[in-house]
Design a protein around this motif. Structure first.
Motif, PDB file in Angstrom:
ATOM      1  N   THR A 159      -9.013  -5.704   6.405  1.00 16.97           N
ATOM      2  CA  THR A 159      -7.731  -5.365   6.154  1.00 16.97           C
ATOM      3  C   THR A 159      -6.956  -5.572   7.561  1.00 16.97           C
ATOM      4  N   SER A 160      -5.745  -6.030   7.620  1.00 19.75           N
ATOM      5  CA  SER A 160      -4.683  -6.062   8.714  1.00 19.75           C
ATOM      6  C   SER A 160      -4.655  -4.572   9.349  1.00 19.75           C
ATOM      7  N   ALA A 161      -4.460  -4.591  10.650  1.00 15.54           N
ATOM      8  CA  ALA A 161      -3.949  -3.329  11.406  1.00 15.54           C
ATOM      9  C   ALA A 161      -3.041  -2.485  10.702  1.00 15.54           C
ATOM     10  N   GLU A 162      -1.900  -3.043  10.290  1.00 14.65           N
ATOM     11  CA  GLU A 162      -1.031  -2.533   9.417  1.00 14.65           C
ATOM     12  C   GLU A 162      -1.446  -1.608   8.284  1.00 14.65           C
ATOM     13  N   VAL A 163      -2.356  -2.074   7.558  1.00 12.11           N
ATOM     14  CA  VAL A 163      -2.800  -1.696   6.361  1.00 12.11           C
ATOM     15  C   VAL A 163      -3.838  -0.433   6.822  1.00 12.11           C
ATOM     16  N   LEU A 210       0.944  -1.300   0.175  1.00 18.19           N
ATOM     17  CA  LEU A 210       0.001   0.076   0.022  1.00 18.19           C
ATOM     18  C   LEU A 210       0.852   1.335   0.158  1.00 18.19           C
ATOM     19  N   ILE A 211       1.958   1.333   0.724  1.00 19.06           N
ATOM     20  CA  ILE A 211       2.715   2.210   0.758  1.00 19.06           C
ATOM     21  C   ILE A 211       3.523   2.550  -0.413  1.00 19.06           C
ATOM     22  N   LYS A 212       3.664   1.675  -1.388  1.00 20.94           N
ATOM     23  CA  LYS A 212       4.388   1.787  -2.766  1.00 20.94           C
ATOM     24  C   LYS A 212       3.042   2.401  -3.733  1.00 20.94           C
ATOM     25  N   LYS A 213       1.843   1.694  -3.515  1.00 21.93           N
ATOM     26  CA  LYS A 213       0.877   2.291  -4.339  1.00 21.93           C
ATOM     27  C   LYS A 213       0.583   3.744  -4.169  1.00 21.93           C
ATOM     28  N   ARG A 214       0.523   4.181  -2.887  1.00 21.66           N
ATOM     29  CA  ARG A 214       0.207   5.280  -2.404  1.00 21.66           C
ATOM     30  C   ARG A 214       1.233   6.434  -3.044  1.00 21.66           C
ATOM     31  N   SER A 215       2.623   6.058  -3.131  1.00 26.20           N
ATOM     32  CA  SER A 215       3.765   6.613  -3.623  1.00 26.20           C
ATOM     33  C   SER A 215       3.402   7.210  -5.282  1.00 26.20           C
ATOM     34  N   PRO A 275     -13.470  15.080   0.024  1.00 26.33           N
ATOM     35  CA  PRO A 275     -13.815  16.345  -0.671  1.00 26.33           C
ATOM     36  C   PRO A 275     -13.872  16.051  -2.102  1.00 26.33           C
ATOM     37  N   SER A 276     -14.754  16.593  -2.846  1.00 25.00           N
ATOM     38  CA  SER A 276     -14.994  16.394  -4.327  1.00 25.00           C
ATOM     39  C   SER A 276     -13.692  16.893  -5.233  1.00 25.00           C
ATOM     40  N   GLY A 277     -13.361  15.968  -6.046  1.00 22.84           N
ATOM     41  CA  GLY A 277     -12.036  16.417  -7.007  1.00 22.84           C
ATOM     42  C   GLY A 277     -10.867  15.712  -6.559  1.00 22.84           C
ATOM     43  N   LYS A 278     -10.927  15.143  -5.325  1.00 23.13           N
ATOM     44  CA  LYS A 278      -9.985  14.502  -4.538  1.00 23.13           C
ATOM     45  C   LYS A 278      -9.800  13.118  -5.138  1.00 23.13           C
ATOM     46  N   PRO A 279      -8.799  12.669  -6.052  1.00 22.02           N
ATOM     47  CA  PRO A 279      -8.755  11.071  -6.294  1.00 22.02           C
ATOM     48  C   PRO A 279      -8.838  10.232  -4.872  1.00 22.02           C
ATOM     49  N   ILE A 280      -9.339   8.994  -5.225  1.00 21.97           N
ATOM     50  CA  ILE A 280      -9.520   7.718  -4.110  1.00 21.97           C
ATOM     51  C   ILE A 280      -8.971   6.519  -4.394  1.00 21.97           C
ATOM     52  N   LEU A 281      -8.299   6.057  -3.688  1.00 18.79           N
ATOM     53  CA  LEU A 281      -7.557   4.541  -3.757  1.00 18.79           C
ATOM     54  C   LEU A 281      -8.380   3.986  -2.760  1.00 18.79           C
ATOM     55  N   MET A 282      -9.121   2.820  -3.080  1.00 19.03           N
ATOM     56  CA  MET A 282      -9.833   1.955  -2.387  1.00 19.03           C
ATOM     57  C   MET A 282      -9.243   0.320  -2.348  1.00 19.03           C
ATOM     58  N   THR A 283      -8.936   0.001  -0.815  1.00 25.10           N
ATOM     59  CA  THR A 283      -8.475  -1.529  -0.745  1.00 25.10           C
ATOM     60  C   THR A 283      -9.337  -2.095   0.002  1.00 25.10           C
ATOM     61  N   PRO A 284      -9.249  -3.553   0.218  1.00 26.91           N
ATOM     62  CA  PRO A 284      -8.598  -4.171  -0.745  1.00 26.91           C
ATOM     63  C   PRO A 284      -9.567  -4.709  -1.890  1.00 26.91           C
ATOM     64  N   ASP A 285     -10.652  -4.504  -1.740  1.00 25.56           N
ATOM     65  CA  ASP A 285     -11.980  -5.054  -2.253  1.00 25.56           C
ATOM     66  C   ASP A 285     -12.288  -4.743  -3.987  1.00 25.56           C
ATOM     67  N   LYS A 286     -12.001  -5.296  -4.890  1.00 27.43           N
ATOM     68  CA  LYS A 286     -12.179  -4.621  -6.151  1.00 27.43           C
ATOM     69  C   LYS A 286     -13.795  -4.529  -6.268  1.00 27.43           C
ATOM     70  N   ASN A 287     -14.445  -5.212  -5.827  1.00 33.69           N
ATOM     71  CA  ASN A 287     -16.113  -5.391  -6.180  1.00 33.69           C
ATOM     72  C   ASN A 287     -16.557  -4.253  -5.074  1.00 33.69           C
ATOM     73  N   LEU A 288     -16.330  -4.274  -3.994  1.00 36.67           N
ATOM     74  CA  LEU A 288     -16.822  -3.124  -3.080  1.00 36.67           C
ATOM     75  C   LEU A 288     -16.578  -1.722  -3.803  1.00 36.67           C
ATOM     76  N   ALA A 289     -15.447  -1.624  -4.322  1.00 35.82           N
ATOM     77  CA  ALA A 289     -14.690  -0.317  -4.779  1.00 35.82           C
ATOM     78  C   ALA A 289     -15.605   0.152  -6.074  1.00 35.82           C
ATOM     79  N   GLN A 290     -16.114  -1.029  -6.713  1.00 33.47           N
ATOM     80  CA  GLN A 290     -16.820  -0.587  -8.114  1.00 33.47           C
ATOM     81  C   GLN A 290     -18.218  -0.315  -7.809  1.00 33.47           C
ATOM     82  N   TYR A 291     -18.515  -1.062  -6.669  1.00 31.21           N
ATOM     83  CA  TYR A 291     -19.904  -0.691  -6.418  1.00 31.21           C
ATOM     84  C   TYR A 291     -20.051   0.665  -5.831  1.00 31.21           C
TER      85      TYR A 291
END
Ligand code: SF4
Length: 312
Positions: free
Chosen positions: A122-126, A104-109, A147-163
């Motif tokens: 997710t784990s406590a570390e995530v 996740l740290i890598k993806k955030r960067s 806030p509107s306009g801010k991009p969002i990264l959702m983890t870890p569930d692709k189905n929940l994110a697409q919903y």
């Protein structure tokens, strides 16, 4: 058609567990997907977050958490002064294991400025590397709180994110994890069950695939399914989530019928804990789950930002 089966645990073990709980000022919590016998002896049943919040409100010293590892960790995050026992140490969640804090740290960067929303699965570390958590019940409110306009990264569930993306229209990127149990439900299976039970609404959990959710009459978390079926005048429902929920559904609505969309939606990790393991955990005070303070403080901040958002 299926009604949840009930297997009675041996009386002497039940009595021993009750005695131990009382003597040690302990409380037993069980997730809605746990086996019927475990749900029946629990002090409180519910979904993962409900249970952790209830854990933080009790004056018990010890929480016996019948669920999977990330749930016991969430209880530890919210209740650092209590001892959290997970009677089977390797009861885990394959979806939670699909992302690590380092990944996740890598993806955030790669996504500067993005707000990271992590599912409570997710784990406590995530969680500690996330800005805010969400559950399947409050994911839309959490996404709309960004806030509107801010991009969002959702983890870890692709189905929940697409919903969430389909309902909010927000700019959501997502990790490609999934719950193997919910992701395995196919649209053709649902169509077959719907055809066999015309008039029964199909209630799907948002961890299901988009093409399955497209067939749903209602998309709801486990607590949402329990609430919906209790107030509905319908007599039969097709249930698109893990089959453990059939037990509380049938208990709460004995006159109604609950049909699993797929009787194979069975999470082996949620069935690892039995009454003998609970008894042993209370006797030996192990296995204990405790989140280190440095991780806990940051993970708690992500959980508390979620709890601060009104759910409706
Ligand atoms: S049902 Fe899915 S999300 Fe829940 S513990 Fe099992 S694998 Fe994880």
């Amino acid at each position: 058609m299926m009604n949840a089966t009930k297997k009675e645990p041996p009386n002497e073990i039940m009595e021993s567990i009750k005695d131990l709980l009382k003597k040690k000022n302990a409380i037993l919590l069980a997730h809605n997907y746990e086996p019927p016998a475990i749900q029946d002896i629990a002090d409180i049943c519910g979904d993962s977050l409900e249970l952790s919040i209830k854990a933080s409100q009790t004056d018990a010293d010890i929480i016996v958490f019948c669920g999977v590892h990330f749930m016991a960790e969430t209880a530890s995050i919210l209740c650092p002064d209590k001892t959290i026992l997970l009677p089977v140490a390797n009861a885990g969640c394959p979806m939670a294991d699909m992302i690590t804090a380092d990944a996740l740290i890598k993806k955030r960067s790669e996504m500067p400025g993005a707000v990271v929303i992590s599912y409570v699965n997710t784990s406590a570390e995530v969680k500690a590397e996330s800005d805010i958590c969400c559950t399947s019940a409050n994911v839309i409110q959490v996404v709309n709180s960004v806030p509107s306009g801010k991009p969002i990264l959702m983890t870890p569930d692709k189905n929940l994110a697409q919903y969430a993306r389909s309902l909010t229209g927000r700019d959501i990127s997502y990790w490609s994890g999934y719950c193997p149990i919910h992701n395995n439900l196919r649209a053709d299976q649902v169509l077959k069950v719907k055809k066999a039970h015309p008039g029964a609404p199909f209630l799907a959990h948002p961890e299901c695939r988009p093409e399955v959710l497209a067939l749903a009459d209602e998309i709801k978390s486990t607590s949402g399914i329990l609430a919906y079926t209790a107030q509905s005048s319908k007599q039969a429902f097709i249930i698109g989530t893990e089959v453990g929920i059939l037990h509380p559904l049938s208990n709460a609505n004995p006159e109604k019928t609950f049909i699993p969309a797929d009787p194979g939606m069975f999470c082996p990790d949620m069935k690892k804990i039995g009454v003998s393991e609970i008894q042993r955990a209370l006797e030996t005070m192990a296995p204990e789950v405790r989140v280190s303070e440095s991780v806990r403080i940051r993970a708690r901040a992500a959980v508390e930002r979620m709890l601060a958002i009104p759910s409706k």
